[in-house]
Design a protein around this motif. Sequence first.
Motif, PDB file in Angstrom:
ATOM      1  N   UNK A 177       0.808  -1.221   0.000  1.00 46.54           N
ATOM      2  CA  UNK A 177       0.000   0.000   0.000  1.00 46.54           C
ATOM      3  C   UNK A 177       0.844   1.276   0.000  1.00 46.54           C
ATOM      4  N   UNK A 178       2.156   1.125  -0.267  1.00 47.75           N
ATOM      5  CA  UNK A 178       3.052   2.275  -0.377  1.00 47.75           C
ATOM      6  C   UNK A 178       2.997   3.164   0.871  1.00 47.75           C
ATOM      7  N   UNK A 179       3.084   2.526   2.019  1.00 44.17           N
ATOM      8  CA  UNK A 179       3.027   3.235   3.294  1.00 44.17           C
ATOM      9  C   UNK A 179       4.432   3.395   3.869  1.00 44.17           C
ATOM     10  N   UNK A 180       4.671   4.488   4.590  1.00 45.94           N
ATOM     11  CA  UNK A 180       6.004   4.714   5.163  1.00 45.94           C
ATOM     12  C   UNK A 180       6.319   3.685   6.246  1.00 45.94           C
ATOM     13  N   UNK A 181       7.562   3.268   6.302  1.00 48.52           N
ATOM     14  CA  UNK A 181       7.981   2.269   7.275  1.00 48.52           C
ATOM     15  C   UNK A 181       9.262   2.714   7.978  1.00 48.52           C
ATOM     16  N   UNK A 182       9.496   4.026   7.976  1.00 44.80           N
ATOM     17  CA  UNK A 182      10.709   4.528   8.609  1.00 44.80           C
ATOM     18  C   UNK A 182      10.603   4.413  10.124  1.00 44.80           C
ATOM     19  N   UNK A 183      11.756   4.356  10.757  1.00 44.54           N
ATOM     20  CA  UNK A 183      11.785   4.326  12.215  1.00 44.54           C
ATOM     21  C   UNK A 183      11.275   5.663  12.743  1.00 44.54           C
ATOM     22  N   UNK A 184      10.322   5.656  13.679  1.00 43.01           N
ATOM     23  CA  UNK A 184       9.761   6.924  14.166  1.00 43.01           C
ATOM     24  C   UNK A 184      10.763   7.711  14.993  1.00 43.01           C
ATOM     25  N   UNK A 185      10.686   9.044  14.877  1.00 38.32           N
ATOM     26  CA  UNK A 185      11.548   9.893  15.690  1.00 38.32           C
ATOM     27  C   UNK A 185      11.047   9.962  17.129  1.00 38.32           C
ATOM     28  N   UNK A 186       9.727   9.755  17.318  1.00 42.36           N
ATOM     29  CA  UNK A 186       9.154   9.721  18.661  1.00 42.36           C
ATOM     30  C   UNK A 186       7.899   8.854  18.622  1.00 42.36           C
ATOM     31  N   UNK A 187       7.282   8.686  19.768  1.00 46.67           N
ATOM     32  CA  UNK A 187       6.117   7.805  19.870  1.00 46.67           C
ATOM     33  C   UNK A 187       4.791   8.548  19.835  1.00 46.67           C
ATOM     34  N   UNK A 188       4.812   9.851  19.584  1.00 44.19           N
ATOM     35  CA  UNK A 188       3.574  10.623  19.701  1.00 44.19           C
ATOM     36  C   UNK A 188       2.469  10.120  18.765  1.00 44.19           C
ATOM     37  N   UNK A 189       2.840   9.777  17.544  1.00 42.68           N
ATOM     38  CA  UNK A 189       1.825   9.333  16.580  1.00 42.68           C
ATOM     39  C   UNK A 189       1.148   8.055  17.050  1.00 42.68           C
ATOM     40  N   UNK A 190       1.918   7.115  17.586  1.00 42.70           N
ATOM     41  CA  UNK A 190       1.351   5.845  18.044  1.00 42.70           C
ATOM     42  C   UNK A 190       0.584   6.012  19.351  1.00 42.70           C
ATOM     43  N   UNK A 191       1.085   6.886  20.209  1.00 42.11           N
ATOM     44  CA  UNK A 191       0.348   7.168  21.438  1.00 42.11           C
ATOM     45  C   UNK A 191      -0.998   7.817  21.111  1.00 42.11           C
ATOM     46  N   UNK A 192      -0.990   8.707  20.127  1.00 41.38           N
ATOM     47  CA  UNK A 192      -2.230   9.348  19.682  1.00 41.38           C
ATOM     48  C   UNK A 192      -3.217   8.305  19.170  1.00 41.38           C
ATOM     49  N   UNK A 193      -2.737   7.367  18.378  1.00 39.66           N
ATOM     50  CA  UNK A 193      -3.587   6.310  17.841  1.00 39.66           C
ATOM     51  C   UNK A 193      -4.209   5.483  18.972  1.00 39.66           C
ATOM     52  N   UNK A 194      -3.406   5.178  19.971  1.00 38.39           N
ATOM     53  CA  UNK A 194      -3.905   4.411  21.114  1.00 38.39           C
ATOM     54  C   UNK A 194      -4.934   5.216  21.901  1.00 38.39           C
ATOM     55  N   UNK A 195      -4.656   6.503  22.124  1.00 36.29           N
ATOM     56  CA  UNK A 195      -5.575   7.354  22.877  1.00 36.29           C
ATOM     57  C   UNK A 195      -6.917   7.518  22.158  1.00 36.29           C
ATOM     58  N   UNK A 196      -6.888   7.577  20.826  1.00 35.06           N
ATOM     59  CA  UNK A 196      -8.142   7.665  20.077  1.00 35.06           C
ATOM     60  C   UNK A 196      -9.009   6.449  20.377  1.00 35.06           C
ATOM     61  N   UNK A 197      -8.404   5.249  20.355  1.00 31.78           N
ATOM     62  CA  UNK A 197      -9.171   4.036  20.641  1.00 31.78           C
ATOM     63  C   UNK A 197      -9.780   4.084  22.036  1.00 31.78           C
ATOM     64  N   UNK A 198      -9.082   4.692  22.962  1.00 37.60           N
ATOM     65  CA  UNK A 198      -9.551   4.724  24.344  1.00 37.60           C
ATOM     66  C   UNK A 198     -10.579   5.814  24.612  1.00 37.60           C
ATOM     67  N   UNK A 199     -10.484   6.956  23.872  1.00 38.45           N
ATOM     68  CA  UNK A 199     -11.259   8.138  24.265  1.00 38.45           C
ATOM     69  C   UNK A 199     -12.159   8.721  23.173  1.00 38.45           C
TER      70      UNK A 199
END
Length: 295
Positions: A177-199
């Motif tokens: 699907x031509x999605x980026x797979x670079x190593x993240x500079x921080x965890x904010x994007x993934x934490x945001x994704x988790x928080x959306x599921x919770x809230x």
Amino acid sequence: MKNIRFHKTQCGVELLLNVGTGHELQQINPGFNIHDSGVYTTDSFEIYFFKKASGSVVLNQRKIQVRDNTILFMSPFQKRQWKLEERDLDFTFLIFQEDFLNDFFADKLFTYRLLYFYQLDYPLDLPVTGAEMASICEKLTEIKSELVYPKVDSEHLVRSLLYYILLKLNRQYATQHHLPLEKPENNYAYQFKKLIEQHVREKQRINEYAALLGISRITLNKAVQAQFNVTATHLLKQRLVFEIKNYLIHAEFTVHEIAQTLHFSEPNHLMRFFKAQTGLTTSQFLADYQNGTIA
């Protein structure tokens, strides 16, 4: 609606993980009926590896055609309904709980880094070659052997094999699907994704999530854009629309009830939001869904 929970004893295993072939699935998952399962959810991550198959599954409100050499990805509490042909059906399943990974990996956001879990923009199926399917199933067979005939180090081998499979599939999914797979500079994007599921039911503003993370809205948006190639607002609106659709389809709530549940100030505000995001009124969407047009 039936929600099937993972029980180690019922599955006949000692870990929060199981692997098996198609005929074993109904023994541990009574909701699974290849002809017409009815709509149900589970509390586990599930991946299905179809070597031979014909039919479909409604997942994430979309109808997915299930064919030979198809892999399907399911996240906890996603609603699904199977309609598969029994003839020549041959598949293997992998089921695990997030706690199984959390007990072993320091990275508590690992499942949120996997592009195919909690995915709303891209398909939840992955076509592979026969050789690729055989290679994956060979490793699943190794996991099954360790579950059935456990040894002192079996848990470590199982986790290692699972880690390999999940990352290998993630790379393949990203390539497809031509999605980026670079190593993240921080965890904010993934934490945001988790928080959306919770809230998502009570928080619908980016500023609220930025506050939970202790960062600015600009910093959050840059992190999400870099990691997922979409804005933070897009992710949040997309998830909120999905929640509204779930209430319309499965809970049969009125628009007024959904607006109250999701903390919209007025039903009209919800209706305008839904129309702006989907191009449909709530009534049009529901009619299309009931007529077999999966949005």
